[in-house]
Design a protein around this motif. Sequence first.
Motif, PDB file in Angstrom:
ATOM      1  N   GLY A   1       5.763   8.470  11.849  1.00  0.00           N
ATOM      2  CA  GLY A   1       5.356   8.930  13.170  1.00  0.00           C
ATOM      3  C   GLY A   1       4.092   9.774  13.163  1.00  0.00           C
ATOM      4  N   VAL A   2       3.196   9.521  12.203  1.00  0.00           N
ATOM      5  CA  VAL A   2       1.983  10.334  12.081  1.00  0.00           C
ATOM      6  C   VAL A   2       0.725   9.497  12.282  1.00  0.00           C
ATOM      7  CG1 VAL A   2       3.024  12.057  10.563  1.00  0.00           C
ATOM      8  CG2 VAL A   2       1.953  10.029   9.555  1.00  0.00           C
ATOM      9  N   GLU A   3      -0.352  10.180  12.647  1.00  0.00           N
ATOM     10  CA  GLU A   3      -1.676   9.564  12.744  1.00  0.00           C
ATOM     11  C   GLU A   3      -2.488  10.057  11.550  1.00  0.00           C
ATOM     12  OE1 GLU A   3      -2.410   7.202  14.869  1.00  0.00           O
ATOM     13  OE2 GLU A   3      -0.425   7.432  15.769  1.00  0.00           O
ATOM     14  N   THR A   4      -3.082   9.110  10.841  1.00  0.00           N
ATOM     15  CA  THR A   4      -3.719   9.442   9.566  1.00  0.00           C
ATOM     16  C   THR A   4      -5.100   8.822   9.430  1.00  0.00           C
ATOM     17  OG1 THR A   4      -2.607   7.538   8.588  1.00  0.00           O
ATOM     18  CG2 THR A   4      -1.539   9.676   8.310  1.00  0.00           C
TER      19      THR A   4
ATOM     20  N   VAL B   1       0.839  -1.194   0.000  1.00  0.00           N
ATOM     21  CA  VAL B   1       0.000   0.000   0.000  1.00  0.00           C
ATOM     22  C   VAL B   1       0.876   1.246   0.000  1.00  0.00           C
ATOM     23  CG1 VAL B   1      -2.065  -1.020   0.999  1.00  0.00           C
ATOM     24  CG2 VAL B   1      -0.267  -0.230   2.519  1.00  0.00           C
ATOM     25  N   GLY B   2       0.462   2.221  -0.785  1.00  0.00           N
ATOM     26  CA  GLY B   2       1.156   3.501  -0.839  1.00  0.00           C
ATOM     27  C   GLY B   2       0.202   4.608  -0.428  1.00  0.00           C
ATOM     28  N   ALA B   3       0.740   5.624   0.216  1.00  0.00           N
ATOM     29  CA  ALA B   3      -0.075   6.733   0.701  1.00  0.00           C
ATOM     30  C   ALA B   3       0.130   7.961  -0.164  1.00  0.00           C
ATOM     31  CB  ALA B   3       0.294   7.065   2.144  1.00  0.00           C
ATOM     32  N   ALA B   4      -0.957   8.433  -0.758  1.00  0.00           N
ATOM     33  CA  ALA B   4      -0.949   9.753  -1.378  1.00  0.00           C
ATOM     34  C   ALA B   4      -1.374  10.702  -0.259  1.00  0.00           C
ATOM     35  CB  ALA B   4      -1.911   9.797  -2.550  1.00  0.00           C
ATOM     36  N   LEU B   5      -0.394  11.064   0.576  1.00  0.00           N
ATOM     37  CA  LEU B   5      -0.654  11.892   1.758  1.00  0.00           C
ATOM     38  C   LEU B   5      -0.763  13.336   1.306  1.00  0.00           C
ATOM     39  CD1 LEU B   5      -1.024  12.009   4.801  1.00  0.00           C
ATOM     40  CD2 LEU B   5       1.443  11.980   5.058  1.00  0.00           C
ATOM     41  N   LEU B   6      -1.986  13.860   1.382  1.00  0.00           N
ATOM     42  CA  LEU B   6      -2.285  15.190   0.860  1.00  0.00           C
ATOM     43  C   LEU B   6      -2.537  16.165   2.000  1.00  0.00           C
ATOM     44  CD1 LEU B   6      -4.754  13.973  -1.906  1.00  0.00           C
ATOM     45  CD2 LEU B   6      -2.372  14.670  -2.235  1.00  0.00           C
ATOM     46  N   ASP B   7      -2.004  17.369   1.850  1.00  0.00           N
ATOM     47  CA  ASP B   7      -2.224  18.410   2.849  1.00  0.00           C
ATOM     48  C   ASP B   7      -2.101  19.760   2.151  1.00  0.00           C
ATOM     49  OD1 ASP B   7      -2.565  19.277   5.648  1.00  0.00           O
ATOM     50  OD2 ASP B   7      -0.544  20.091   5.389  1.00  0.00           O
ATOM     51  N   ALA B   8      -3.137  20.560   2.230  1.00  0.00           N
ATOM     52  CA  ALA B   8      -3.134  21.909   1.657  1.00  0.00           C
ATOM     53  C   ALA B   8      -2.714  21.890   0.187  1.00  0.00           C
ATOM     54  CB  ALA B   8      -2.229  22.833   2.473  1.00  0.00           C
ATOM     55  N   GLY B   9      -3.240  20.921  -0.570  1.00  0.00           N
ATOM     56  CA  GLY B   9      -2.939  20.852  -1.993  1.00  0.00           C
ATOM     57  C   GLY B   9      -1.530  20.386  -2.321  1.00  0.00           C
TER      58      GLY B   9
ATOM     59  N   GLU C   1       1.716   1.480   8.789  1.00  0.00           N
ATOM     60  CA  GLU C   1       2.985   1.794   8.125  1.00  0.00           C
ATOM     61  C   GLU C   1       3.350   3.274   8.275  1.00  0.00           C
ATOM     62  OE1 GLU C   1       5.371   0.112   6.617  1.00  0.00           O
ATOM     63  OE2 GLU C   1       4.505  -1.891   6.498  1.00  0.00           O
ATOM     64  N   LEU C   2       2.354   4.160   8.142  1.00  0.00           N
ATOM     65  CA  LEU C   2       2.646   5.591   8.255  1.00  0.00           C
ATOM     66  C   LEU C   2       3.019   5.968   9.685  1.00  0.00           C
ATOM     67  CD1 LEU C   2      -0.093   7.004   5.884  1.00  0.00           C
ATOM     68  CD2 LEU C   2       2.350   6.720   5.418  1.00  0.00           C
ATOM     69  N   ARG C   3       2.427   5.278  10.655  1.00  0.00           N
ATOM     70  CA  ARG C   3       2.809   5.506  12.053  1.00  0.00           C
ATOM     71  C   ARG C   3       4.261   5.062  12.252  1.00  0.00           C
ATOM     72  NH1 ARG C   3      -1.081   2.485  14.865  1.00  0.00           N
ATOM     73  NH2 ARG C   3      -2.511   4.228  14.585  1.00  0.00           N
ATOM     74  N   GLU C   4       4.622   3.878  11.710  1.00  0.00           N
ATOM     75  CA  GLU C   4       5.983   3.345  11.878  1.00  0.00           C
ATOM     76  C   GLU C   4       7.013   4.156  11.098  1.00  0.00           C
ATOM     77  OE1 GLU C   4       5.745  -0.729  10.594  1.00  0.00           O
ATOM     78  OE2 GLU C   4       4.523  -1.345  12.299  1.00  0.00           O
ATOM     79  N   GLU C   5       6.702   4.501   9.846  1.00  0.00           N
ATOM     80  CA  GLU C   5       7.685   5.142   8.969  1.00  0.00           C
ATOM     81  C   GLU C   5       7.799   6.648   9.181  1.00  0.00           C
ATOM     82  OE1 GLU C   5       7.175   4.300   4.820  1.00  0.00           O
ATOM     83  OE2 GLU C   5       7.429   2.158   5.090  1.00  0.00           O
TER      84      GLU C   5
ATOM     85  N   SER D   1      -1.977  15.487  14.762  1.00  0.00           N
ATOM     86  CA  SER D   1      -0.867  14.583  14.434  1.00  0.00           C
ATOM     87  C   SER D   1       0.425  15.394  14.328  1.00  0.00           C
ATOM     88  CB  SER D   1      -1.134  13.879  13.100  1.00  0.00           C
ATOM     89  OG  SER D   1      -0.012  13.091  12.738  1.00  0.00           O
ATOM     90  N   PRO D   2       1.545  14.822  14.775  1.00  0.00           N
ATOM     91  CA  PRO D   2       2.814  15.540  14.577  1.00  0.00           C
ATOM     92  C   PRO D   2       3.143  15.620  13.078  1.00  0.00           C
ATOM     93  CG  PRO D   2       3.200  13.337  15.482  1.00  0.00           C
ATOM     94  CD  PRO D   2       1.708  13.542  15.450  1.00  0.00           C
ATOM     95  N   ASP D   3       4.073  16.516  12.735  1.00  0.00           N
ATOM     96  CA  ASP D   3       4.537  16.577  11.349  1.00  0.00           C
ATOM     97  C   ASP D   3       5.271  15.284  11.017  1.00  0.00           C
ATOM     98  OD1 ASP D   3       3.549  19.114  10.902  1.00  0.00           O
ATOM     99  OD2 ASP D   3       5.412  20.100  11.525  1.00  0.00           O
ATOM    100  N   PRO D   4       5.173  14.822   9.758  1.00  0.00           N
ATOM    101  CA  PRO D   4       5.882  13.594   9.369  1.00  0.00           C
ATOM    102  C   PRO D   4       7.397  13.757   9.501  1.00  0.00           C
ATOM    103  CG  PRO D   4       4.301  14.266   7.673  1.00  0.00           C
ATOM    104  CD  PRO D   4       4.380  15.379   8.666  1.00  0.00           C
ATOM    105  N   LYS D   5       8.046  12.683   9.946  1.00  0.00           N
ATOM    106  CA  LYS D   5       9.507  12.637  10.042  1.00  0.00           C
ATOM    107  C   LYS D   5       9.978  11.320   9.421  1.00  0.00           C
ATOM    108  CE  LYS D   5       9.820  15.314  14.312  1.00  0.00           C
ATOM    109  NZ  LYS D   5       8.524  15.895  14.007  1.00  0.00           N
TER     110      LYS D   5
END
Length: 134
Positions: free
Chosen positions: A59-62, A8-16, A53-57, A91-95
């Motif tokens: 550190g975010v909640e999605t 699975v891949g995430a198209a993580l979108l925020d503010a365009g 995966e996004l939490r592990e890779e 959620s914290p910023d992604p790292k």
Amino acid sequence: MTERTVVVGAALLDAGRLLAARRSAPPELAGRWELPGGKVEPGETPEAALVRELREELGVETEVGDRIPGEWPLRVPYVLQVWTVRLLPGSPDPKPLQDHDELRWLSRDELWDVPWLDQDIPAVREVATRLLAS
């Protein structure tokens, strides 16, 4: 019929903008960019795998949104499926915690400024049409 494993891949979108992640491993992929995510474990739904995966890779909640139409072959037996994802409030910023050494938010005009992994390019093209619509 060969058993296949969904990645699975995430198209993580925020503010365009779309989040891109630069691989740090394995060596043959290092330095190329991808949509973050990973393998679906046995008994796990793709959506649950993406949240994990996004939490592990990163550190975010999605929250997982819509699936991007299509799926793309990776190395046998893997196949890539992509969903839109958004960060939950608070959620914290992604790292880049594992597998990546840099993250970048890309606007629609910057999408092709990074060297994407070949298998991610069709998915990024699909996501670009959604960014155009937003």
